[in-house]
Scaffold this motif. Structure first.
Motif, PDB file in Angstrom:
ATOM      1  N   THR A 188       1.084  -1.104   0.182  1.00  0.00           N
ATOM      2  CA  THR A 188       0.026   0.156   0.136  1.00  0.00           C
ATOM      3  C   THR A 188       0.421   1.498   0.156  1.00  0.00           C
ATOM      4  OG1 THR A 188       0.063   0.105   2.110  1.00  0.00           O
ATOM      5  CG2 THR A 188      -1.923  -1.137   1.435  1.00  0.00           C
ATOM      6  N   PHE A 189       2.357   1.002  -0.249  1.00  0.00           N
ATOM      7  CA  PHE A 189       3.249   2.423  -0.422  1.00  0.00           C
ATOM      8  C   PHE A 189       3.600   1.967  -1.573  1.00  0.00           C
ATOM      9  CE2 PHE A 189       5.224  -0.848   1.435  1.00  0.00           C
ATOM     10  CZ  PHE A 189       6.160  -1.324   1.314  1.00  0.00           C
ATOM     11  N   SER A 190       4.724   3.370  -1.769  1.00  0.00           N
ATOM     12  CA  SER A 190       5.878   2.849  -3.006  1.00  0.00           C
ATOM     13  C   SER A 190       7.204   3.454  -2.576  1.00  0.00           C
ATOM     14  CB  SER A 190       5.049   3.979  -3.435  1.00  0.00           C
ATOM     15  OG  SER A 190       6.628   4.352  -4.334  1.00  0.00           O
ATOM     16  N   LEU A 191       7.551   1.822  -2.490  1.00  0.00           N
ATOM     17  CA  LEU A 191       8.980   1.924  -1.968  1.00  0.00           C
ATOM     18  C   LEU A 191      10.325   2.925  -2.776  1.00  0.00           C
ATOM     19  CD1 LEU A 191      11.033   0.210   0.537  1.00  0.00           C
ATOM     20  CD2 LEU A 191      11.459  -1.677  -1.667  1.00  0.00           C
ATOM     21  N   TRP A 192       9.809   3.164  -3.838  1.00  0.00           N
ATOM     22  CA  TRP A 192      10.333   4.138  -4.659  1.00  0.00           C
ATOM     23  C   TRP A 192      10.278   5.589  -3.896  1.00  0.00           C
ATOM     24  CZ3 TRP A 192      14.692   4.135  -7.739  1.00  0.00           C
ATOM     25  CH2 TRP A 192      15.356   5.490  -8.555  1.00  0.00           C
ATOM     26  N   LEU A 193       9.219   6.139  -3.781  1.00  0.00           N
ATOM     27  CA  LEU A 193       8.982   6.999  -2.699  1.00  0.00           C
ATOM     28  C   LEU A 193       9.704   7.166  -1.530  1.00  0.00           C
ATOM     29  CD1 LEU A 193       5.503   8.168  -3.808  1.00  0.00           C
ATOM     30  CD2 LEU A 193       7.164   9.470  -4.785  1.00  0.00           C
ATOM     31  N   VAL A 194       9.534   6.322  -0.773  1.00  0.00           N
ATOM     32  CA  VAL A 194       9.883   6.282   0.706  1.00  0.00           C
ATOM     33  C   VAL A 194      11.554   6.172   0.556  1.00  0.00           C
ATOM     34  CG1 VAL A 194       9.725   4.360   2.496  1.00  0.00           C
ATOM     35  CG2 VAL A 194       8.254   4.889   0.999  1.00  0.00           C
ATOM     36  N   ILE A 195      12.302   6.164  -1.178  1.00  0.00           N
ATOM     37  CA  ILE A 195      13.398   5.876   0.042  1.00  0.00           C
ATOM     38  C   ILE A 195      14.055   7.250  -0.861  1.00  0.00           C
ATOM     39  CG2 ILE A 195      15.378   4.452  -0.818  1.00  0.00           C
ATOM     40  CD1 ILE A 195      14.012   1.563  -0.002  1.00  0.00           C
ATOM     41  N   ALA A 196      13.953   7.005  -2.481  1.00  0.00           N
ATOM     42  CA  ALA A 196      13.881   7.801  -3.455  1.00  0.00           C
ATOM     43  C   ALA A 196      13.833   9.549  -3.343  1.00  0.00           C
ATOM     44  CB  ALA A 196      13.760   7.822  -4.548  1.00  0.00           C
ATOM     45  N   GLY A 197      12.567   9.661  -2.815  1.00  0.00           N
ATOM     46  CA  GLY A 197      12.256  11.351  -1.789  1.00  0.00           C
ATOM     47  C   GLY A 197      13.364  11.479  -1.397  1.00  0.00           C
ATOM     48  N   ALA A 198      13.943  10.491  -0.144  1.00  0.00           N
ATOM     49  CA  ALA A 198      14.286  11.228   0.519  1.00  0.00           C
ATOM     50  C   ALA A 198      16.141  10.787   0.482  1.00  0.00           C
ATOM     51  CB  ALA A 198      14.470  10.259   2.369  1.00  0.00           C
ATOM     52  N   ALA A 199      16.232  10.293  -0.304  1.00  0.00           N
ATOM     53  CA  ALA A 199      17.861   9.501  -0.159  1.00  0.00           C
ATOM     54  C   ALA A 199      18.229  11.321  -1.659  1.00  0.00           C
ATOM     55  CB  ALA A 199      18.246   8.832  -1.020  1.00  0.00           C
ATOM     56  N   ALA A 200      17.275  11.208  -2.325  1.00  0.00           N
ATOM     57  CA  ALA A 200      17.061  12.942  -3.358  1.00  0.00           C
ATOM     58  C   ALA A 200      17.638  13.808  -2.280  1.00  0.00           C
ATOM     59  CB  ALA A 200      15.841  13.169  -4.634  1.00  0.00           C
ATOM     60  N   LYS A 201      17.127  14.702  -1.377  1.00  0.00           N
ATOM     61  CA  LYS A 201      17.435  15.521  -0.629  1.00  0.00           C
ATOM     62  C   LYS A 201      18.926  15.479   0.302  1.00  0.00           C
ATOM     63  CE  LYS A 201      13.811  14.900   1.874  1.00  0.00           C
ATOM     64  NZ  LYS A 201      12.250  15.058   2.791  1.00  0.00           N
ATOM     65  N   TYR A 202      18.702  14.216   0.394  1.00  0.00           N
ATOM     66  CA  TYR A 202      20.461  14.107   1.587  1.00  0.00           C
ATOM     67  C   TYR A 202      21.461  13.623   0.989  1.00  0.00           C
ATOM     68  CZ  TYR A 202      17.140  12.526   5.633  1.00  0.00           C
ATOM     69  OH  TYR A 202      15.713  13.060   6.107  1.00  0.00           O
ATOM     70  N   TRP A 203      21.479  13.816  -0.616  1.00  0.00           N
ATOM     71  CA  TRP A 203      22.563  13.642  -1.600  1.00  0.00           C
ATOM     72  C   TRP A 203      22.835  15.395  -2.156  1.00  0.00           C
ATOM     73  CZ3 TRP A 203      25.125  14.899  -6.050  1.00  0.00           C
ATOM     74  CH2 TRP A 203      25.307  14.154  -6.579  1.00  0.00           C
ATOM     75  N   LEU A 204      21.687  16.467  -1.962  1.00  0.00           N
ATOM     76  CA  LEU A 204      21.762  17.268  -2.494  1.00  0.00           C
ATOM     77  C   LEU A 204      22.852  18.454  -0.964  1.00  0.00           C
ATOM     78  CD1 LEU A 204      21.857  18.924  -5.050  1.00  0.00           C
ATOM     79  CD2 LEU A 204      20.110  16.730  -5.173  1.00  0.00           C
TER      80      LEU A 204
END
Length: 231
Positions: free
Chosen positions: A44-60
């Motif tokens: 009932t969730f998107s693993l991509w949104l959970v991980i990539a949504g956070a990782a993109a910010k932390y990478w920057l």
């Protein structure tokens, strides 16, 4: 070609292979993880949104730190003025933030496509569309810019004023991240929520404090002495 454009192009050249490896690893890990989750249950969730949504910010955020701690001395030592370095770094940072923000909805669409190959999507899965893709991009971009500004301002404070001065300025530096995380968060399903205020106000507040952190970053570095032993 202007010096600031050369700075931007060189920074993009430096980080291009790192970013490619980063996203390749993200795609592989999320692909494996979502396959396992789908085999065990109906997600009932998107693993991509959970991980990539956070990782993109932390990478920057990490890039913001490295711009000061690693690249400032390198470019100034090769004849680039501080002003041109700051301008070129801003150009490169904004471009990377836009690309990373775009990668989040694109990856969500790819995840949904792969899941649909095995049959109908689970009932509770947060399906994507053009409208949801725009919302995802609109959440990630201001947050990514906030993390970039915080990383740069925090690192600049420590670089110029040392440990105690950097600590004193740290609350100002982290304001963009605080605003982004408070107002433009991620819910338990991996979707994006707007909290406390309407979306437009949340974006404006986040961008306003990001601009203040960017100004702090510029003021700290515009005439800073370059440390001989800095790396």
């Amino acid at each position: 070609m202007s010096p600031r454009r050369l700075v931007a192009l060189n920074l993009l050249r430096i980080y291009r292979p790192v970013a490619l490896w980063f996203w390749a690893t993200m795609i592989f890990c999320v692909g494996i993880g979502m396959t396992v989750v789908t085999m065990l249950t109906e997600p009932t969730f998107s693993l991509w949104l959970v991980i990539a949504g956070a990782a993109a910010k932390y990478w920057l955020g990490v890039v913001g730190v490295l711009l000061v701690s690693l690249h400032l001395r390198q470019f100034v030592a090769n004849g680039v003025t501080r002003h041109d370095f700051l301008a070129g770094a801003a150009i490169a940072g904004v471009l990377v933030a836009v690309l990373f923000a775009a990668a989040v909805p694109l990856g969500h669409a790819g995840e949904q496509l792969l899941m649909s190959l095995g049959g109908p999507l689970p009932v509770g899965y947060p399906a994507t569309s053009f409208g949801t893709a725009l919302r995802e991009f609109g959440h990630v971009l201001p947050a990514a810019l906030a993390f970039l500004a915080t990383g740069g301002a925090a690192s600049a404070g420590f670089y110029r004023f040392g440990a105690w001065g950097g600590l004193a300025l740290l609350p100002l530096a982290v304001l963009p991240v605080g605003a982004a995380e408070a107002l433009l968060g991620v819910n338990e399903e991996g979707g994006f929520d707007v909290r406390f205020v309407p979306y437009a106000a949340a974006v404006l507040i986040t961008l306003a404090v990001t601009a203040l952190a960017t100004l702090l970053y510029q003021r700290e570095l515009r005439d800073v002495a370059i440390r001989r032993g800095a790396t």
